[in-house]
Enzyme design. Structure first.
Site, PDB file in Angstrom:
ATOM      1  N   LEU A   1       0.851  -1.162   0.048  1.00 27.62           N
ATOM      2  CA  LEU A   1      -0.020   0.183   0.034  1.00 27.62           C
ATOM      3  C   LEU A   1       0.951   1.259  -0.127  1.00 27.62           C
ATOM      4  O   LEU A   1       0.462   2.484   0.143  1.00 27.62           O
ATOM      5  CB  LEU A   1      -1.004  -0.078   1.090  1.00 27.62           C
ATOM      6  CG  LEU A   1      -1.682  -1.226   1.569  1.00 27.62           C
ATOM      7  CD1 LEU A   1      -2.743  -1.249   2.455  1.00 27.62           C
ATOM      8  CD2 LEU A   1      -2.594  -1.531   0.068  1.00 27.62           C
ATOM      9  N   CYS A   2       2.056   1.029  -0.153  1.00 28.93           N
ATOM     10  CA  CYS A   2       3.106   2.329  -0.261  1.00 28.93           C
ATOM     11  C   CYS A   2       3.112   2.720  -1.710  1.00 28.93           C
ATOM     12  O   CYS A   2       3.106   1.960  -2.590  1.00 28.93           O
ATOM     13  CB  CYS A   2       4.453   1.695   0.190  1.00 28.93           C
ATOM     14  SG  CYS A   2       5.484   3.258   0.463  1.00 28.93           S
ATOM     15  N   HIS A   3       2.935   4.182  -1.717  1.00 31.17           N
ATOM     16  CA  HIS A   3       2.936   4.744  -3.234  1.00 31.17           C
ATOM     17  C   HIS A   3       4.379   4.771  -3.629  1.00 31.17           C
ATOM     18  O   HIS A   3       5.200   5.116  -3.306  1.00 31.17           O
ATOM     19  CB  HIS A   3       2.615   6.265  -3.127  1.00 31.17           C
ATOM     20  CG  HIS A   3       0.975   6.291  -2.834  1.00 31.17           C
ATOM     21  ND1 HIS A   3       0.582   6.371  -1.495  1.00 31.17           N
ATOM     22  CD2 HIS A   3      -0.101   6.188  -3.676  1.00 31.17           C
ATOM     23  CE1 HIS A   3      -0.669   6.501  -1.439  1.00 31.17           C
ATOM     24  NE2 HIS A   3      -1.315   6.427  -2.613  1.00 31.17           N
TER      25      HIS A   3
ATOM     26  N   MET B   1       8.607   6.260   4.663  1.00 31.38           N
ATOM     27  CA  MET B   1       8.836   4.753   4.297  1.00 31.38           C
ATOM     28  C   MET B   1      10.293   4.623   3.855  1.00 31.38           C
ATOM     29  O   MET B   1      10.899   3.791   3.950  1.00 31.38           O
ATOM     30  CB  MET B   1       7.798   4.056   3.845  1.00 31.38           C
ATOM     31  CG  MET B   1       6.440   4.111   4.718  1.00 31.38           C
ATOM     32  SD  MET B   1       6.860   3.445   6.364  1.00 31.38           S
ATOM     33  CE  MET B   1       7.463   1.930   6.189  1.00 31.38           C
ATOM     34  N   GLU B   2      10.482   5.569   2.482  1.00 34.49           N
ATOM     35  CA  GLU B   2      11.830   5.307   1.879  1.00 34.49           C
ATOM     36  C   GLU B   2      12.946   5.712   2.911  1.00 34.49           C
ATOM     37  O   GLU B   2      13.933   4.971   2.552  1.00 34.49           O
ATOM     38  CB  GLU B   2      11.575   6.544   0.674  1.00 34.49           C
ATOM     39  CG  GLU B   2      10.724   6.053  -0.387  1.00 34.49           C
ATOM     40  CD  GLU B   2       9.413   6.239  -0.141  1.00 34.49           C
ATOM     41  OE1 GLU B   2       8.429   5.674  -0.749  1.00 34.49           O
ATOM     42  OE2 GLU B   2       8.900   6.986   1.213  1.00 34.49           O
TER      43      GLU B   2
ATOM     44  N   ASP C   1      25.714  -7.874   6.425  1.00 33.91           N
ATOM     45  CA  ASP C   1      26.249  -8.924   5.390  1.00 33.91           C
ATOM     46  C   ASP C   1      27.561  -8.500   5.154  1.00 33.91           C
ATOM     47  O   ASP C   1      28.381  -9.876   4.716  1.00 33.91           O
ATOM     48  CB  ASP C   1      25.522  -8.640   4.200  1.00 33.91           C
ATOM     49  CG  ASP C   1      25.702  -9.737   3.182  1.00 33.91           C
ATOM     50  OD1 ASP C   1      25.660 -11.034   3.526  1.00 33.91           O
ATOM     51  OD2 ASP C   1      25.902  -9.355   1.851  1.00 33.91           O
TER      52      ASP C   1
END
Length: 157
Positions: free
Chosen positions: A76-78, A112-113, A127
């Site tokens: 649901l993230c644009h 969110m980004e 890693d």
């Protein structure tokens, strides 16, 4: 005050919010996190002697790439046309802090980004250095600030 969930329609089904009618504004978000590690692992990264090569450059590129793919990862993230993604590192006594900045001129925020960029940069640090220290701990991932949009500016206390 009762808030209505924005990502549920009238039937309760999940949906992507329509942001088409919102005005585009300059938006910016900053997120951070850290990875704690052994003194030997930290020294190897700092000196450029990690077995997998340039740890910080690889983590920076991974964070930038992740920010650009956030809509593919978070339901649901644009998808956004990002105008900037920056990844910065700071040496700490027992690890490395990551700060990610994301910006756009758009109709929805870039929190969110920024959070995705910080998270993936930290995972990449892990890693790239896991041969030196498998007990590293990633944590403290959080939004530090955001600006732009209808809700205005916000800064963590």
């Amino acid at each position: 005050m009762t808030l209505k969930p924005t990502h549920l329609d009238e039937t309760g089904a999940a949906h992507m919010v329509d942001v088409g009618a919102k005005p585009a504004t300059q938006r910016r978000a900053v997120a951070s996190g850290r990875v704690a590690m052994s003194a030997d692992a930290l020294a190897a990264i700092r000196s450029g002697n990690a077995p997998k090569g340039d740890v910080l450059s690889t983590a920076r590129i991974a964070g930038i790439m992740a920010a650009k793919r956030t809509a593919d990862l978070i339901p649901l993230c644009h998808p956004l046309a990002l105008t900037k993604v920056g990844i910065d590192f700071a040496w700490e006594a027992s690890g490395i802090a990551v700060t990610a900045t994301a910006a756009t001129n758009g109709t929805t925020g870039v929190e969110m980004e920024a959070l995705t960029a910080a998270s993936v940069a930290l995972l990449t640090l892990y890693d790239m250095a896991k041969a030196l220290d498998r007990a590293m701990v990633i944590g403290d991932i959080r939004l530090l600030e955001k600006s732009g949009g209808r809700s205005g500016d916000w800064r963590a206390g």
